[in-house]
Design a protein around this motif. Structure first.
Motif, mmCIF file in Angstrom:
data_model
loop_
_atom_site.group_PDB
_atom_site.id
_atom_site.type_symbol
_atom_site.label_atom_id
_atom_site.label_comp_id
_atom_site.label_asym_id
_atom_site.label_seq_id
_atom_site.Cartn_x
_atom_site.Cartn_y
_atom_site.Cartn_z
ATOM 1 N N ARG A 75 0.800 -1.224 0.000
ATOM 2 C CA ARG A 75 0.000 0.000 0.000
ATOM 3 C C ARG A 75 0.833 1.274 0.000
ATOM 4 O O ARG A 75 0.288 2.367 -0.138
ATOM 5 C CB ARG A 75 -0.942 0.004 1.213
ATOM 6 C CG ARG A 75 -1.876 -1.195 1.230
ATOM 7 C CD ARG A 75 -2.893 -1.133 2.343
ATOM 8 N NE ARG A 75 -3.737 -2.323 2.360
ATOM 9 C CZ ARG A 75 -4.765 -2.502 3.163
ATOM 10 N NH1 ARG A 75 -5.087 -1.562 4.037
ATOM 11 N NH2 ARG A 75 -5.480 -3.615 3.112
ATOM 12 N N GLN A 124 -5.612 4.780 -1.330
ATOM 13 C CA GLN A 124 -6.314 4.044 -0.283
ATOM 14 C C GLN A 124 -7.357 3.065 -0.829
ATOM 15 O O GLN A 124 -8.270 2.657 -0.101
ATOM 16 C CB GLN A 124 -6.966 5.023 0.680
ATOM 17 C CG GLN A 124 -5.962 5.855 1.473
ATOM 18 C CD GLN A 124 -6.610 6.567 2.641
ATOM 19 O OE1 GLN A 124 -7.789 6.897 2.607
ATOM 20 N NE2 GLN A 124 -5.840 6.809 3.685
ATOM 21 N N ASP A 125 -7.210 2.635 -2.063
ATOM 22 C CA ASP A 125 -8.209 1.747 -2.654
ATOM 23 C C ASP A 125 -8.349 0.443 -1.857
ATOM 24 O O ASP A 125 -9.475 -0.003 -1.576
ATOM 25 C CB ASP A 125 -7.860 1.428 -4.108
ATOM 26 C CG ASP A 125 -8.049 2.633 -5.029
ATOM 27 O OD1 ASP A 125 -8.647 3.628 -4.574
ATOM 28 O OD2 ASP A 125 -7.608 2.582 -6.189
ATOM 29 N N LEU A 127 -7.516 -0.192 1.284
ATOM 30 C CA LEU A 127 -8.064 0.105 2.600
ATOM 31 C C LEU A 127 -9.572 0.332 2.523
ATOM 32 O O LEU A 127 -10.338 -0.211 3.329
ATOM 33 C CB LEU A 127 -7.377 1.338 3.193
ATOM 34 C CG LEU A 127 -7.968 1.882 4.499
ATOM 35 C CD1 LEU A 127 -7.867 0.840 5.609
ATOM 36 C CD2 LEU A 127 -7.253 3.174 4.899
ATOM 37 N N LYS A 128 -10.000 1.124 1.555
ATOM 38 C CA LYS A 128 -11.430 1.419 1.425
ATOM 39 C C LYS A 128 -12.224 0.164 1.077
ATOM 40 O O LYS A 128 -13.372 0.007 1.522
ATOM 41 C CB LYS A 128 -11.630 2.522 0.390
ATOM 42 C CG LYS A 128 -11.128 3.886 0.877
ATOM 43 C CD LYS A 128 -11.275 4.963 -0.179
ATOM 44 C CE LYS A 128 -10.784 6.314 0.359
ATOM 45 N NZ LYS A 128 -10.873 7.382 -0.669
ATOM 46 N N THR A 129 -11.617 -0.735 0.314
ATOM 47 C CA THR A 129 -12.286 -2.005 0.022
ATOM 48 C C THR A 129 -12.441 -2.831 1.286
ATOM 49 O O THR A 129 -13.504 -3.412 1.541
ATOM 50 C CB THR A 129 -11.489 -2.800 -1.031
ATOM 51 O OG1 THR A 129 -11.466 -2.055 -2.257
ATOM 52 C CG2 THR A 129 -12.105 -4.163 -1.287
ATOM 53 N N ILE A 131 -12.604 -1.722 4.344
ATOM 54 C CA ILE A 131 -13.608 -1.063 5.182
ATOM 55 C C ILE A 131 -15.014 -1.378 4.668
ATOM 56 O O ILE A 131 -15.916 -1.712 5.447
ATOM 57 C CB ILE A 131 -13.365 0.456 5.218
ATOM 58 C CG1 ILE A 131 -12.083 0.774 6.014
ATOM 59 C CG2 ILE A 131 -14.571 1.188 5.817
ATOM 60 C CD1 ILE A 131 -11.657 2.230 5.939
ATOM 61 N N ALA A 132 -15.198 -1.291 3.355
ATOM 62 C CA ALA A 132 -16.517 -1.577 2.776
ATOM 63 C C ALA A 132 -16.932 -3.020 3.046
ATOM 64 O O ALA A 132 -18.101 -3.286 3.382
ATOM 65 C CB ALA A 132 -16.504 -1.295 1.275
ATOM 66 N N LYS A 135 -17.895 -3.301 6.842
ATOM 67 C CA LYS A 135 -19.160 -2.646 7.182
ATOM 68 C C LYS A 135 -20.353 -3.385 6.575
ATOM 69 O O LYS A 135 -21.417 -3.503 7.199
ATOM 70 C CB LYS A 135 -19.119 -1.184 6.740
ATOM 71 C CG LYS A 135 -18.098 -0.350 7.517
ATOM 72 C CD LYS A 135 -18.118 1.106 7.129
ATOM 73 C CE LYS A 135 -19.322 1.815 7.702
ATOM 74 N NZ LYS A 135 -19.265 3.288 7.464
ATOM 75 N N GLU A 182 -4.186 6.764 6.761
ATOM 76 C CA GLU A 182 -4.822 5.457 6.956
ATOM 77 C C GLU A 182 -5.566 5.424 8.289
ATOM 78 O O GLU A 182 -6.709 4.955 8.370
ATOM 79 C CB GLU A 182 -3.777 4.347 6.900
ATOM 80 C CG GLU A 182 -4.343 2.950 7.123
ATOM 81 C CD GLU A 182 -3.347 1.837 6.832
ATOM 82 O OE1 GLU A 182 -3.484 0.765 7.450
ATOM 83 O OE2 GLU A 182 -2.446 2.030 5.996
ATOM 84 N N THR A 185 -8.740 7.560 8.108
ATOM 85 C CA THR A 185 -9.772 6.975 7.244
ATOM 86 C C THR A 185 -10.549 5.896 7.980
ATOM 87 O O THR A 185 -11.779 5.796 7.852
ATOM 88 C CB THR A 185 -9.128 6.401 5.969
ATOM 89 O OG1 THR A 185 -8.517 7.465 5.227
ATOM 90 C CG2 THR A 185 -10.154 5.709 5.079
ATOM 91 N N ALA A 189 -14.584 6.239 9.116
ATOM 92 C CA ALA A 189 -15.556 5.260 8.625
ATOM 93 C C ALA A 189 -16.460 4.745 9.735
ATOM 94 O O ALA A 189 -17.342 3.913 9.486
ATOM 95 C CB ALA A 189 -14.833 4.097 7.957
#
Length: 376
Positions: A75, A124-125, A127-129, A131-132, A135, A182, A185, A189
């Motif tokens: 990352r 942050q792709d 990381l965001k994946t 997190i998604a 959640k 990071e 973010t 979230a």
């Protein structure tokens, strides 16, 4: 108040998940859409099993990560090659045991690159994946609280050592700057941020065994300073910090005492303190928290590990309750959360505990917390 239940973060991955992770690790061809679908499905399943086991504050099991620290090489720029392994000092004292571990596959095999250039985020792709996925899984299975792990600057410097910056302090500062986004973010979230900091204990006998305790504490303090710089502006009540002496079965006769690192540990700007108390070398150290209670700020929440992560014994719920009640007697049940010593899947595809037994331990953890709650 009720003692809630959590764990340290990593959980066993399925073989299909491990195969995808190592295909990417080895830069082998793999289907990126199939990889993404597998990580989503695996995260959903790991959250389902945590909820089923009675865990109140769940994680994604670090499903997509090769390990809790070296994932940063995927990352962030600045990492390449590999580095020689340095066994912990306690294992060096027992070479026959170290040999047995190595020959029996008891040590994980994965790349530990060096820092060979400037450390910068690649975006942050990923990381965001993650997190998604977490959640979505929480929503699917009714989990209302979740956390996500992130490596601290200090632990990155422990496993991905510096060959680029002019000094350790410069390297730590660069890592602090890089990791700050990071951390924010994850909190933005709506998740708790868990910072993994074995550098505050493990690194004493892994990287700095030639130093005195006093010299090591100066280094540990610099790690805390770098971490706190990265945490500026983040509410400490949303932050968890985990300290440990290495998640491996071994003699642990070189571990620095909790009493020695206590002030350093409390110096992290995090309200939730995760630490080992099931490890037989540290089970007695609940007394440190009792004897130094006056030094623990009222906002701090103790999150003791009351089940072990290196043994396939499933702790009896009565044992779990007994351990929790010790800490409830020190700071009150409202400031205690039940946890595991470390993660059950610290490295993808490697773990001392059978995956089904890991979840049995989480179930016993929840049962023990319920017993403790009935007695406070």
């Amino acid at each position: 108040m009720t003692i809630r239940v959590t764990h340290v973060g990593s959980l066993p991955r399925t073989q299909e998940t491990v195969d995808f992770i190592f295909a990417r690790e080895r830069e082998e061809p793999y289907d990126e859409q199939a990889f993404a679908a597998q990580m989503t499905a695996a995260c959903d399943e790991v959250v389902r099993r945590q909820v089923e086991a009675g865990i109140d504050i769940v994680s994604d099991g670090e499903t997509s990560k090769i390990s809790y620290a070296t994932y940063v090489k995927d990352r962030y720029t600045g990492f390449s090659g590999d580095s020689p392994r340095n066994a912990p000092a306690d294992l060096k004292k027992f070479p026959s045991f170290l040999k047995r571990l190595a020959e029996g596959g008891g040590t994980p095999k994965y790349a530990r690159p060096m820092c060979t250039g400037p450390v910068k985020s690649k975006g942050q792709d990923e990381l965001k994946t993650d997190i998604a996925n977490l959640k979505a899984a929480m929503a699917n299975h009714g989990a209302t609280q979740g956390f996500m792990n992130a490596a601290s600057p200090g632990v990155i410097s422990l496993f991905l050592q510096n060959e680029h910056y002019g000094s350790r302090d410069e390297y730590l500062a660069a890592l602090s700057d890089a990791m700050a986004a990071e951390y924010r973010t994850i909190v933005d979230a709506g998740l708790y941020l868990q910072l993994d900091c074995p550098d505050l204990a493990l690194s004493r006998h892994m990287l700095f065994a030639d130093l005195s305790d006093a010299e090591f504490l100066k280094i540990a303090a610099s790690h805390v300073e770098a971490l706190n710089n990265a945490l500026q502006g983040i509410d400490p009540s949303r932050i968890r910090v985990h300290i440990c002496w290495g998640n491996y079965e071994g003699p642990h006769v070189c571990d620095i005492p909790m009493d020695t690192v206590f002030s350093t540990f409390l110096g992290v700007n995090a309200d939730q303190l995760l630490f080992e108390t099931s490890n037989p070398r540290h089970a007695h150290e609940w007394q440190v928290f009792r004897d130094r209670k006056a030094e623990i700020p009222d906002r701090k929440i103790l999150v003791p590990g009351v089940v072990d992560t290196t043994s396939n014994f499933v702790e009896h719920p009565e044992v779990v309750a007994e351990r929790l009640l010790r800490f409830a007697g020190i700071v009150g049940s409202g400031r205690v959360i039940a946890s595991s010593d470390c993660g059950f899947g610290t490295f993808a595809g490697f773990g001392s505990v059978d995956p089904e037994i890991a979840y049995a331990k989480l179930g016993s953890l929840s049962e023990g917390a319920a017993l403790a709650n009935s007695r406070v």
